[in-house]
Design a protein around this motif. Structure first.
Motif: not given
Length: 133
Positions: A76-99
């Motif tokens: 679970v910790a890996f999944r969450d960290a991996e997804c935070e990293f892989s979505t970092s380019t859209v962090s804060g954007g409206s598409v972030y929750p989707l990605i």
């Protein structure tokens, strides 16, 4: 519960039921985000069901059960960290929750496949950590 309280809640109940989301025809970001979150919830529910099945099979092996719990927490910790990293380019954007939801859904589905393999091992498979049913 007081009857006036129930009457006050009645419009909320009907509003919630009447506003079903049509994910097949989602055409705005908010709806797409909501649908992606629902897909993740479904995958997570399936994962939790399989996890419970595995823990039941490990009831006679507390050491293996402890290892499963540790592995799942780390996963679970890996999944969450991996997804935070892989979505970092859209962090804060409206598409972030989707990605982010797509990422967590995909990784969760992969874990579901792993758990399904554990639950369907052939008799005598020494590489399988979960005993047969």
């Amino acid at each position: 519960m007081h009857p006036r309280f129930l009457l006050a809640l009645t419009p909320l109940l009907f509003t919630t039921v009447a506003h079903a989301v049509d994910c097949a025809n989602a055409n705005d970001q908010g709806t797409m985000n909501q649908c992606a979150a629902e897909q993740y919830k479904a995958a997570d529910k399936e994962l939790n069901t399989l996890y419970q099945q595995i823990t039941k099979r490990l009831k006679d092996n507390p050491d293996a059960k402890k290892l499963l719990v540790s592995a799942q927490r780390n996963w679970v910790a890996f999944r969450d960290a991996e997804c935070e990293f892989s979505t970092s380019t859209v962090s804060g954007g409206s598409v972030y929750p989707l990605i982010y939801s797509l990422c967590t859904t995909n990784l969760t589905k992969a874990r579901v496949e792993t758990f399904n393999r554990y639950l369907t091992c052939e008799e005598g498979d020494m590489s399988c950590p979960v005993p047969g049913a």
